[in-house]
Write an enzyme that holds these catalytic residues in place. Structure first.
Site, PDB file in Angstrom:
ATOM      1  N   PRO A   1       0.834  -1.217   0.000  1.00 18.66           N
ATOM      2  CA  PRO A   1       0.000   0.000   0.000  1.00 18.66           C
ATOM      3  C   PRO A   1       0.860   1.254   0.000  1.00 18.66           C
ATOM      4  O   PRO A   1       1.890   1.321   0.671  1.00 18.66           O
ATOM      5  CB  PRO A   1      -0.803  -0.134   1.292  1.00 18.66           C
ATOM      6  CG  PRO A   1      -0.899  -1.607   1.513  1.00 18.66           C
ATOM      7  CD  PRO A   1       0.411  -2.172   1.036  1.00 18.66           C
ATOM      8  N   CYS A   2       0.410   2.250  -0.758  1.00 15.75           N
ATOM      9  CA  CYS A   2       1.243   3.434  -1.014  1.00 15.75           C
ATOM     10  C   CYS A   2       1.011   4.583  -0.046  1.00 15.75           C
ATOM     11  O   CYS A   2       1.790   5.524  -0.019  1.00 15.75           O
ATOM     12  CB  CYS A   2       0.992   3.932  -2.440  1.00 15.75           C
ATOM     13  SG  CYS A   2      -0.703   4.540  -2.699  1.00 15.75           S
ATOM     14  N   GLN A   3      -0.084   4.532   0.755  1.00 19.06           N
ATOM     15  CA  GLN A   3      -0.480   5.723   1.518  1.00 19.06           C
ATOM     16  C   GLN A   3       0.599   6.218   2.478  1.00 19.06           C
ATOM     17  O   GLN A   3       0.694   7.408   2.769  1.00 19.06           O
ATOM     18  CB  GLN A   3      -1.765   5.435   2.293  1.00 19.06           C
ATOM     19  CG  GLN A   3      -2.990   5.222   1.418  1.00 19.06           C
ATOM     20  CD  GLN A   3      -3.188   3.758   1.059  1.00 19.06           C
ATOM     21  OE1 GLN A   3      -2.251   2.962   1.106  1.00 19.06           O
ATOM     22  NE2 GLN A   3      -4.419   3.405   0.708  1.00 19.06           N
TER      23      GLN A   3
END
Length: 474
Positions: free
Chosen positions: A6-8
């Site tokens: 996940p990039c967040q």
């Protein structure tokens, strides 16, 4: 092995918590699996933010863990626009091999930007002549036409530019009100007014910049939904009455007897504990533990990606590039008619009269989103827009991954058949073709012992079924 966590945690759109975010910790799981699976090669992908200076220590840690696992890796920051799609999508890719000789052989092809334009992927192409613009910008910036005008219009109050549309451009305002808005726009990012990238200004701040400004003028702009009042500084009056641990923590962050809202927002522990600052302060104010002693004024719309009146950007058909597709969808639109003008003033007027006011713009369709991401237009996706946009927006750009995969294969790392896996001769797909795969059907092609040694228990269970209960799109 391929992976994209996940990039967040690393994105500028997130809270920049990195490994302090649970999702950021999934890098550790990825590196654990790298050690367990021991593939000959791997490709890891993440947002460009991971390669930014603010995350340098985190990236160094990831690369160190890869090295400690016995792998030799290189990192690349690539834009999908350079490899066959009309989308600016900058990502970091980490490619590694067990054997050092293969990383030395790894070569990526030269970029070929601009071969596919936005008009090329629209369901209904618009007849127009697209000439090359002034390519003085980096390849991953949005495009401009041959006259140097942006091929898109940006709707927000926080930035200014020749093709920026503000609230006071679409709401009836006086010249005086426009001047006050521009005064806030040009000063709100100055450090004199706070720690954030954009800070509200008090009446005293406005009057220091222009001593003729009156509070009623600011309140009129509030009434027109262009500005909003912000309770900015609170005085702590009865902290002994607070028992709640979160409220006690928030009050402890005050300086003396004062609480500054922006100081709370930038506090890392507040972010890590996911504390809603406004909710806590509102409750404390309701119980009269604190009271507001300074109100400031800011623009009502303070999130750039949200835009104004449901519009973030409108792209003209002449645009070379569409913005990054994201899982949550965006308020980005495509104009259905072209415009042309010789001056920027005429260009803006043409846009307002021919595109914006008559509503000659629309969202991209599912088939267009597929093409922008490099998928076949008939790729099987869920029927509702939120679901298919979530999958497309979370995906990688297919042409980029194909190029990287071909580069990995081109090193010869898979030339030798090992580990009792029987190589099968298959008909080579034609250039550019893409198959949609059933993941479990793919697993069933391998000998049972290979599958059981390579995948988690739940996949072993599914592998033994004649008809899997779960469908996965790879």
């Amino acid at each position: 092995m391929t992976a994209g966590v996940p990039c967040q945690s690393w994105s500028i759109a997130g809270k920049n918590l990195g490994f302090d975010d649970d999702r950021g910790q999934l890098w550790n799981d990825t590196l654990y699996l790298l050690n367990k699976v021991r593939p000959k090669a791997f490709i890891f992908e993440n947002v460009k933010g991971l390669s930014d200076p603010r995350n340098q220590k985190a990236l160094d840690y990831i690369l160190l863990r890869i090295k400690q696992a016995g792998y030799h890796a290189q990192k690349f920051v690539l834009n999908a626009y350079d490899y066959g799609v009309p989308q600016t999508r900058v990502r970091i890719y980490i490619i590694g091999f067990r054997d050092e000789k293969f990383i030395k052989r790894l070569q990526l092809p030269k970029p070929f930007p601009g071969e596919v334009r936005l008009n090329d992927v629209l369901d209904s192409k618009i007849d127009m002549v697209c000439e090359d613009g002034l390519d003085t910008r980096p390849r991953w910036s949005l495009s401009c036409n041959e006259k140097g005008f942006n091929d898109y219009f940006l709707f927000n109050d926080l930035r200014n530019g020749a093709t920026t549309i503000h609230s006071w451009d679409i709401i009836d305002t006086t010249e005086r009100e426009k001047q006050i808005c521009y005064l806030l726009l040009s000063n709100r990012r100055k450090r004199d007014y706070g720690e954030l990238d954009g800070n509200p200004l008090s009446l005293e701040h406005f009057q220091a910049l222009d001593n003729t400004i009156q509070r009623q003028e600011l309140e009129t702009l509030v009434w027109k939904h262009i500005l909003k009042p912000v309770d900015y500084i609170y005085e702590i009056e009865h902290k002994e009455e607070v028992d709640d641990a979160i409220e006690q923590f928030v009050i402890s962050l005050g300086k003396g007897c004062l609480l500054n809202v922006d100081n709370l927002k930038v506090n890392r522990e507040v972010k890590m504990r996911k504390i809603d600052v406004h909710e806590v302060l509102s409750e404390l104010a309701r119980r009269r533990v604190i009271r507001c002693v300074e109100t400031r004024y800011d623009f009502k719309n303070t999130k750039i990606s949200t835009g104004l009146a449901g519009i973030n950007r409108i792209f003209l058909p002449s645009s070379k590039i569409y913005p990054t597709l994201v899982a949550s969808d965006t308020n980005d639109f495509v104009a259905t008619v072209p415009i042309d003008a010789d001056t920027i003033e005429e260009y803006r007027r043409e846009f307002m009269e021919r595109v914006y006011r008559p509503r000659n713009y629309r969202r991209i369709t599912q088939s267009e989103a597929c093409r922008i991401q490099g998928f076949p237009e008939n790729y099987i996706l869920p029927p509702t827009r939120p679901r298919w946009m979530k999958l497309i927006g979370n995906s990688v750009a297919v042409p980029v991954i194909k190029i990287l995969a071909n580069a990995v294969v081109g090193t010869g790392v898979f030339d030798k058949v090992e580990d009792n896996v029987v190589a099968k001769k298959e008909k080579k797909p034609t250039s550019g073709s893409i198959r949609q795969l059933d993941f479990f059907a793919t697993l069933r092609e391998f000998p049972k012992n290979i599958v059981e040694n390579a995948v988690p228990e739940f996949l072993q269970h599914e592998h033994q079924k004649q008809e899997p209960d779960i469908d996965i799109i790879c």
